[in-house]
Write a protein that holds these residues in place. Structure first.
Motif, PDB file in Angstrom:
ATOM      1  N   THR A  34       0.861  -1.182   0.000  1.00  0.00           N
ATOM      2  CA  THR A  34       0.000   0.000   0.000  1.00  0.00           C
ATOM      3  C   THR A  34       0.898   1.232   0.000  1.00  0.00           C
ATOM      4  N   TYR A  35       0.357   2.355  -0.502  1.00  0.00           N
ATOM      5  CA  TYR A  35       1.203   3.527  -0.742  1.00  0.00           C
ATOM      6  C   TYR A  35       0.572   4.798  -0.210  1.00  0.00           C
ATOM      7  N   THR A  36       1.434   5.659   0.345  1.00  0.00           N
ATOM      8  CA  THR A  36       1.129   7.068   0.536  1.00  0.00           C
ATOM      9  C   THR A  36       1.992   7.835  -0.454  1.00  0.00           C
ATOM     10  N   GLU A  37       1.387   8.725  -1.234  1.00  0.00           N
ATOM     11  CA  GLU A  37       2.131   9.479  -2.236  1.00  0.00           C
ATOM     12  C   GLU A  37       2.102  10.965  -1.898  1.00  0.00           C
ATOM     13  N   VAL A  38       3.272  11.569  -1.887  1.00  0.00           N
ATOM     14  CA  VAL A  38       3.391  13.014  -1.682  1.00  0.00           C
ATOM     15  C   VAL A  38       4.314  13.573  -2.759  1.00  0.00           C
ATOM     16  N   THR A  39       4.169  14.871  -3.043  1.00  0.00           N
ATOM     17  CA  THR A  39       4.976  15.529  -4.067  1.00  0.00           C
ATOM     18  C   THR A  39       5.700  16.723  -3.463  1.00  0.00           C
ATOM     19  N   LEU A  40       7.020  16.663  -3.476  1.00  0.00           N
ATOM     20  CA  LEU A  40       7.841  17.789  -3.038  1.00  0.00           C
ATOM     21  C   LEU A  40       7.931  18.827  -4.158  1.00  0.00           C
ATOM     22  N   ASP A  41       8.354  20.042  -3.818  1.00  0.00           N
ATOM     23  CA  ASP A  41       8.273  21.138  -4.784  1.00  0.00           C
ATOM     24  C   ASP A  41       9.503  21.272  -5.673  1.00  0.00           C
ATOM     25  N   TRP A  42      10.532  20.419  -5.476  1.00  0.00           N
ATOM     26  CA  TRP A  42      11.698  20.477  -6.350  1.00  0.00           C
ATOM     27  C   TRP A  42      11.325  19.967  -7.734  1.00  0.00           C
ATOM     28  N   PRO A  43      11.818  20.555  -8.822  1.00  0.00           N
ATOM     29  CA  PRO A  43      12.820  21.624  -8.910  1.00  0.00           C
ATOM     30  C   PRO A  43      12.232  23.026  -8.998  1.00  0.00           C
ATOM     31  N   LEU A  44      10.920  23.161  -8.817  1.00  0.00           N
ATOM     32  CA  LEU A  44      10.310  24.492  -8.875  1.00  0.00           C
ATOM     33  C   LEU A  44      10.814  25.361  -7.731  1.00  0.00           C
TER      34      LEU A  44
END
Length: 355
Positions: A34-44
């Motif tokens: 099972t997965y938790t997905e998050v998105t960091l702001d790099w490279p913006l």
């Protein structure tokens, strides 16, 4: 069932990390995760130091919250600091989609019994192709002429003998560093018809010779090469490996390319070398300060090609890195030893399985 944090960003997507691990587990006949997905702001948003780790992106408290219940974490940039390991006792494996896990406190990970794996040479093909592209752009004035033409200048004088560029074919090109990237660069240049020299104190001289590359002392490579391309690792020993003293050994009008790390090159003498013609052209993808400040002297120096640290920026690199690190995680979950472990003492002291 194993729970996984896929901490992606805008280059290596969280869903790519999850899908890659799902495919690896399915191929191995293992139970799905099972997965938790998050998105960091790099490279913006640029990476930077975070609580003692380097080249990281994101907030430590947010990472701790995202890791709740996770035994495995896949990431490129998340800041795995000592505080993370203290707060996340269930964590057993971190896969970092980079050539080295600089965003992980390895000492804290080892104390916590967390295996840290990484993805060496994930961008080697991309970086090699980009280095040759920079080389061509500098040797043939491609980027400079493009900018001038767009500003209304038609430079017919570029066809005069004094202003013409050089071909790769028949030229002697020196590589400072003959690892995974350097070897690919050499093959590409040889296909063009270049003679390739290399400096690398760790290279296998006989193996390089079998590949048509002569490994020589740095000074000899510099004296003999009309083009130098840097592909070494940055360590305390290689900081300013190329500097005013040894750059003076280059043939007059030589071309210098750095797409490796800014710290390998002393940038201070470069404006004067370009102004005098001692350096015929300079091509850069990395800098001593990233990004360079608005008054950086090389912005006004002649015959300089610049790109904003793009050498590894291909879709294939992102997909390859995710596949490599997913395979590492799948090996760990199967109780097998991953291939690219940064802290092998953890595996030597305890079983590899996360269960």
């Amino acid at each position: 069932m194993t729970h996984v944090l896929s901490s992606g960003d805008h280059f290596i997507l969280a869903e790519t990390l999850s899908a890659s691990l799902s495919e690896e587990l399915h191929a191995a006949g293992a139970a799905p995760a099972t997965y938790t997905e998050v998105t960091l702001d790099w490279p913006l948003t640029p990476f930077g130091p975070v609580e003692g780790v380097d080249e990281a992106s994101g907030d430590v408290d947010e990472l701790i919250a995202s890791l709740r219940g996770a035994e495995v974490a896949l990431t490129q940039m998340a800041p795995f600091t000592a505080r993370v390991f203290d707060a996340c006792p269930e964590l057993r494996f971190i896969g970092v989609c980079r050539g080295g896990p600089v965003n992980v406190d390895l000492e804290a990970a080892t104390r916590a019994g967390v295996v840290v794996s990484f993805a060496p040479a994930r961008n080697a093909q991309a970086a090699a192709e980009f280095a040759v592209g920079l080389m061509l752009a500098a040797m043939r004035k491609i980027a400079v002429a493009d900018g001038e033409l767009k500003n209304g200048q038609w430079r017919g004088d570029y066809y005069t003998y004094a202003q013409t560029g050089r071909e790769i074919s028949g030229n002697t090109i020196g590589l400072v560093g003959y690892g995974a990237i350097g070897r690919i660069v050499a093959k590409i240049l040889q296909a063009f018809g270049a003679r390739v020299l290399a400096y690398d104190p760790y290279a296998n001289v006989e193996a390089a010779a079998a590949e048509g590359v002569s490994v020589l002392p740095l000074e000899d490579v510099l004296r003999a090469s009309n083009v130098i391309s840097i592909h070494a690792r940055l360590t305390p020993e290689t900081h300013h490996l190329l500097n005013a003293e040894n750059l003076a050994l280059l043939p007059h009008g030589a071309v210098l390319v750095n797409s490796a790390r800014g710290g390998l090159l002393d940038y201070a003498p470069l404006p004067a070398l370009l102004e005098s013609g001692a350096l015929g052209a300079l091509a850069l993808d990395v800098y001593d300060e990233e990004p360079p400040g608005p008054t950086w002297p090389l912005f006004s120096a002649p015959n300089v090609v610049m790109t904003p640290h793009l050498a590894g920026a291909t879709r294939q690199t992102a997909e390859r890195a995710a596949r490599v690190i997913a395979h590492e995680a799948a090996l760990f979950l199967a109780g097998e030893r991953p291939l690219y472990v940064a802290n092998p003492a953890v595996l030597d002291a305890a079983p590899t399985s996360a269960s």
